[in-house]
Design a protein around this motif. Structure first.
Motif, PDB file in Angstrom:
ATOM      1  N   MET A  33      27.769   5.968  57.671  1.00  0.00           N
ATOM      2  CA  MET A  33      26.583   5.098  57.697  1.00  0.00           C
ATOM      3  C   MET A  33      26.129   4.816  59.129  1.00  0.00           C
ATOM      4  SD  MET A  33      25.714   4.495  54.546  1.00  0.00           S
ATOM      5  CE  MET A  33      24.806   2.969  54.446  1.00  0.00           C
ATOM      6  N   GLU A  34      27.073   4.711  60.058  1.00  0.00           N
ATOM      7  CA  GLU A  34      26.726   4.369  61.443  1.00  0.00           C
ATOM      8  C   GLU A  34      26.393   5.580  62.302  1.00  0.00           C
ATOM      9  OE1 GLU A  34      29.924   1.986  63.018  1.00  0.00           O
ATOM     10  OE2 GLU A  34      29.854   0.644  61.301  1.00  0.00           O
ATOM     11  N   LYS A  35      27.133   6.688  62.121  1.00  0.00           N
ATOM     12  CA  LYS A  35      27.001   7.835  63.023  1.00  0.00           C
ATOM     13  C   LYS A  35      26.508   9.105  62.353  1.00  0.00           C
ATOM     14  CE  LYS A  35      30.285   6.913  66.579  1.00  0.00           C
ATOM     15  NZ  LYS A  35      31.203   7.632  67.424  1.00  0.00           N
ATOM     16  N   GLY A  36      26.609   9.200  61.034  1.00  0.00           N
ATOM     17  CA  GLY A  36      26.265  10.428  60.345  1.00  0.00           C
ATOM     18  C   GLY A  36      27.417  11.410  60.362  1.00  0.00           C
ATOM     19  N   PHE A  37      27.197  12.585  59.790  1.00  0.00           N
ATOM     20  CA  PHE A  37      28.242  13.609  59.711  1.00  0.00           C
ATOM     21  C   PHE A  37      28.569  14.203  61.071  1.00  0.00           C
ATOM     22  CE2 PHE A  37      27.124  14.075  55.174  1.00  0.00           C
ATOM     23  CZ  PHE A  37      28.395  14.113  54.634  1.00  0.00           C
ATOM     24  N   VAL A  38      27.549  14.652  61.761  1.00  0.00           N
ATOM     25  CA  VAL A  38      27.743  15.457  62.962  1.00  0.00           C
ATOM     26  C   VAL A  38      28.413  14.677  64.077  1.00  0.00           C
ATOM     27  CG1 VAL A  38      26.554  16.793  64.733  1.00  0.00           C
ATOM     28  CG2 VAL A  38      25.838  16.980  62.357  1.00  0.00           C
ATOM     29  N   ARG A  39      28.022  13.437  64.282  1.00  0.00           N
ATOM     30  CA  ARG A  39      28.565  12.663  65.404  1.00  0.00           C
ATOM     31  C   ARG A  39      29.896  11.991  65.115  1.00  0.00           C
ATOM     32  NH1 ARG A  39      23.713   9.191  66.186  1.00  0.00           N
ATOM     33  NH2 ARG A  39      25.344   7.685  66.494  1.00  0.00           N
ATOM     34  N   THR A  40      30.327  11.959  63.851  1.00  0.00           N
ATOM     35  CA  THR A  40      31.608  11.326  63.515  1.00  0.00           C
ATOM     36  C   THR A  40      32.760  12.279  63.819  1.00  0.00           C
ATOM     37  OG1 THR A  40      30.651   9.933  61.783  1.00  0.00           O
ATOM     38  CG2 THR A  40      33.005  10.365  61.639  1.00  0.00           C
ATOM     39  N   THR A  41      33.729  11.778  64.559  1.00  0.00           N
ATOM     40  CA  THR A  41      34.924  12.558  64.862  1.00  0.00           C
ATOM     41  C   THR A  41      36.093  12.016  64.037  1.00  0.00           C
ATOM     42  OG1 THR A  41      35.686  11.100  66.636  1.00  0.00           O
ATOM     43  CG2 THR A  41      34.134  12.870  67.254  1.00  0.00           C
ATOM     44  N   TRP A  86      12.625   5.750  38.846  1.00  0.00           N
ATOM     45  CA  TRP A  86      12.115   6.001  40.207  1.00  0.00           C
ATOM     46  C   TRP A  86      11.839   4.685  40.930  1.00  0.00           C
ATOM     47  CZ3 TRP A  86      13.316  10.174  42.357  1.00  0.00           C
ATOM     48  CH2 TRP A  86      13.310  11.384  41.683  1.00  0.00           C
ATOM     49  N   ALA A  87      11.302   3.707  40.227  1.00  0.00           N
ATOM     50  CA  ALA A  87      11.016   2.416  40.867  1.00  0.00           C
ATOM     51  C   ALA A  87      12.305   1.777  41.377  1.00  0.00           C
ATOM     52  CB  ALA A  87      10.302   1.488  39.884  1.00  0.00           C
ATOM     53  N   ARG A  88      13.368   1.816  40.564  1.00  0.00           N
ATOM     54  CA  ARG A  88      14.649   1.245  40.998  1.00  0.00           C
ATOM     55  C   ARG A  88      15.215   2.023  42.190  1.00  0.00           C
ATOM     56  NH1 ARG A  88      15.068   0.374  35.521  1.00  0.00           N
ATOM     57  NH2 ARG A  88      16.271   2.256  35.116  1.00  0.00           N
ATOM     58  N   MET A  89      15.072   3.337  42.162  1.00  0.00           N
ATOM     59  CA  MET A  89      15.561   4.143  43.285  1.00  0.00           C
ATOM     60  C   MET A  89      14.848   3.753  44.572  1.00  0.00           C
ATOM     61  SD  MET A  89      15.953   8.032  42.065  1.00  0.00           S
ATOM     62  CE  MET A  89      16.895   8.518  40.654  1.00  0.00           C
ATOM     63  N   LEU A  90      13.546   3.655  44.496  1.00  0.00           N
ATOM     64  CA  LEU A  90      12.768   3.365  45.697  1.00  0.00           C
ATOM     65  C   LEU A  90      13.070   1.983  46.263  1.00  0.00           C
ATOM     66  CD1 LEU A  90       9.468   5.055  44.582  1.00  0.00           C
ATOM     67  CD2 LEU A  90      10.866   5.705  46.553  1.00  0.00           C
ATOM     68  N   GLU A  91      13.450   1.054  45.414  1.00  0.00           N
ATOM     69  CA  GLU A  91      13.808  -0.284  45.886  1.00  0.00           C
ATOM     70  C   GLU A  91      15.059  -0.265  46.756  1.00  0.00           C
ATOM     71  OE1 GLU A  91      14.236  -2.575  42.326  1.00  0.00           O
ATOM     72  OE2 GLU A  91      12.077  -2.602  41.938  1.00  0.00           O
ATOM     73  N   THR A  92      15.900   0.736  46.602  1.00  0.00           N
ATOM     74  CA  THR A  92      17.163   0.787  47.331  1.00  0.00           C
ATOM     75  C   THR A  92      17.137   1.731  48.533  1.00  0.00           C
ATOM     76  OG1 THR A  92      18.110   2.592  46.031  1.00  0.00           O
ATOM     77  CG2 THR A  92      18.424   0.345  45.186  1.00  0.00           C
ATOM     78  N   LEU A  93      16.036   2.434  48.743  1.00  0.00           N
ATOM     79  CA  LEU A  93      16.032   3.464  49.783  1.00  0.00           C
ATOM     80  C   LEU A  93      16.197   2.913  51.195  1.00  0.00           C
ATOM     81  CD1 LEU A  93      13.477   6.102  48.497  1.00  0.00           C
ATOM     82  CD2 LEU A  93      15.935   6.328  48.735  1.00  0.00           C
ATOM     83  N   ASP A  94      15.669   1.763  51.479  1.00  0.00           N
ATOM     84  CA  ASP A  94      15.811   1.211  52.831  1.00  0.00           C
ATOM     85  C   ASP A  94      17.277   1.101  53.250  1.00  0.00           C
ATOM     86  OD1 ASP A  94      13.605   0.860  54.369  1.00  0.00           O
ATOM     87  OD2 ASP A  94      13.225  -1.204  53.771  1.00  0.00           O
ATOM     88  N   GLU A  95      18.078   0.501  52.394  1.00  0.00           N
ATOM     89  CA  GLU A  95      19.490   0.315  52.739  1.00  0.00           C
ATOM     90  C   GLU A  95      20.281   1.618  52.673  1.00  0.00           C
ATOM     91  OE1 GLU A  95      21.644  -1.430  48.879  1.00  0.00           O
ATOM     92  OE2 GLU A  95      19.695  -2.341  49.276  1.00  0.00           O
ATOM     93  N   SER A  96      19.742   2.616  52.002  1.00  0.00           N
ATOM     94  CA  SER A  96      20.448   3.889  51.850  1.00  0.00           C
ATOM     95  C   SER A  96      19.982   4.960  52.835  1.00  0.00           C
ATOM     96  CB  SER A  96      20.259   4.411  50.421  1.00  0.00           C
ATOM     97  OG  SER A  96      20.721   3.461  49.503  1.00  0.00           O
ATOM     98  N   ARG A  97      19.103   4.602  53.727  1.00  0.00           N
ATOM     99  CA  ARG A  97      18.565   5.580  54.685  1.00  0.00           C
ATOM    100  C   ARG A  97      19.664   6.375  55.401  1.00  0.00           C
ATOM    101  NH1 ARG A  97      13.587   6.194  57.147  1.00  0.00           N
ATOM    102  NH2 ARG A  97      13.684   7.428  59.041  1.00  0.00           N
ATOM    103  N   PRO A  98      20.749   5.737  55.866  1.00  0.00           N
ATOM    104  CA  PRO A  98      21.793   6.519  56.547  1.00  0.00           C
ATOM    105  C   PRO A  98      22.433   7.589  55.662  1.00  0.00           C
ATOM    106  CG  PRO A  98      22.080   4.187  57.016  1.00  0.00           C
ATOM    107  CD  PRO A  98      21.038   4.298  55.928  1.00  0.00           C
ATOM    108  N   VAL A  99      22.580   7.306  54.381  1.00  0.00           N
ATOM    109  CA  VAL A  99      23.172   8.275  53.464  1.00  0.00           C
ATOM    110  C   VAL A  99      22.262   9.493  53.332  1.00  0.00           C
ATOM    111  CG1 VAL A  99      23.949   8.682  51.093  1.00  0.00           C
ATOM    112  CG2 VAL A  99      24.423   6.501  52.197  1.00  0.00           C
ATOM    113  N   TRP A 100      20.960   9.245  53.173  1.00  0.00           N
ATOM    114  CA  TRP A 100      20.019  10.353  53.011  1.00  0.00           C
ATOM    115  C   TRP A 100      19.855  11.126  54.320  1.00  0.00           C
ATOM    116  CZ3 TRP A 100      20.324  11.600  48.488  1.00  0.00           C
ATOM    117  CH2 TRP A 100      20.369  10.656  47.461  1.00  0.00           C
ATOM    118  N   ALA A 101      19.877  10.440  55.424  1.00  0.00           N
ATOM    119  CA  ALA A 101      19.806  11.143  56.712  1.00  0.00           C
ATOM    120  C   ALA A 101      21.031  12.038  56.882  1.00  0.00           C
ATOM    121  CB  ALA A 101      19.702  10.136  57.854  1.00  0.00           C
ATOM    122  N   ALA A 102      22.186  11.559  56.461  1.00  0.00           N
ATOM    123  CA  ALA A 102      23.410  12.359  56.550  1.00  0.00           C
ATOM    124  C   ALA A 102      23.318  13.594  55.669  1.00  0.00           C
ATOM    125  CB  ALA A 102      24.620  11.512  56.161  1.00  0.00           C
TER     126      ALA A 102
END
Length: 194
Positions: free
Chosen positions: A16-24, A86-102
């Motif tokens: 959540m903090e660093k993503g896949f690539v930057r996590t060691t 879809w409406a419920r999914m979209l309500e949670t996307l802000d807090e899940s941004r790190p997961v999707w970016a990863a």
């Protein structure tokens, strides 16, 4: 909690903090209070641990918008249910941004993360099954391989596309109403003329 669970929780926080690539591996050890040898012993590799952490984060995210009644329902797959999920999914996307970016990191890193991509490809099938269950109310245990591949793949393609739209620009990304209106247009266009 034992080392296995501590490692998994530490890996989730790092993801959540660093993503896949930057996590060691050292980041995970520091975050979990364990040791380097524990990663190999419990998970085989850092990538396998990170893949498990990612899968669990996605499952936790899914539980936030999953309809309370996953049993078969009369509306199993209705347009209204489609819109509500879809409406419920979209309500949670802000807090899940790190997961999707990863997840985009894994998709775009090519051979650099080959082992991780292989693990994530296997997890993708499980994700398709969960999506079918959410959108239709059907029990995952009753789903056949064809349904998971076709209908699950359809929902997954929509989810991944929406995720990319949302990561680039949430303001212009499709809404639940947009997706539902688009689905209605597809249904109408596919209906035989009378």
């Amino acid at each position: 909690m034992g080392h296995r669970e501590d490692l998994l929780e530490g890996a989730k926080r790092c993801l959540m903090e660093k993503g896949f690539v930057r996590t060691t591996a050292r980041d995970i050890v520091k975050e979990s209070g364990t040791n380097l040898a524990s990663i190999g012993y419990h998970y085989g590799s850092k990538d396998a641990l990170m893949a498990q952490a990612f899968v669990e984060l996605v499952q936790e995210w899914g539980e936030k918008f999953d309809p309370a009644d996953r049993r078969d329902t009369e509306d199993g797959g209705s347009v209204e249910r489609f819109r509500d999920v879809w409406a419920r999914m979209l309500e949670t996307l802000d807090e899940s941004r790190p997961v999707w970016a990863a997840s985009l990191e894994v998709a775009t890193q090519g051979e650099r993360l080959a082992e991780l991509r292989k693990l994530m490809a296997a997890a993708q099938i499980e994700g398709r099954s969960g999506l079918v269950a959410m959108f239709t109310g059907r029990d995952e245990a009753t789903l056949d391989e064809h349904t998971v591949r076709t209908l699950g793949g359809f929902y997954q393609a929509l989810l991944n596309g929406l995720m990319v739209q949302w990561l680039f620009d949430p303001a212009s990304a499709s809404t639940a109403d947009d997706l539902t209106a688009g689905l209605r247009q597809v249904i109408e266009a596919a209906a035989p003329e009378k």
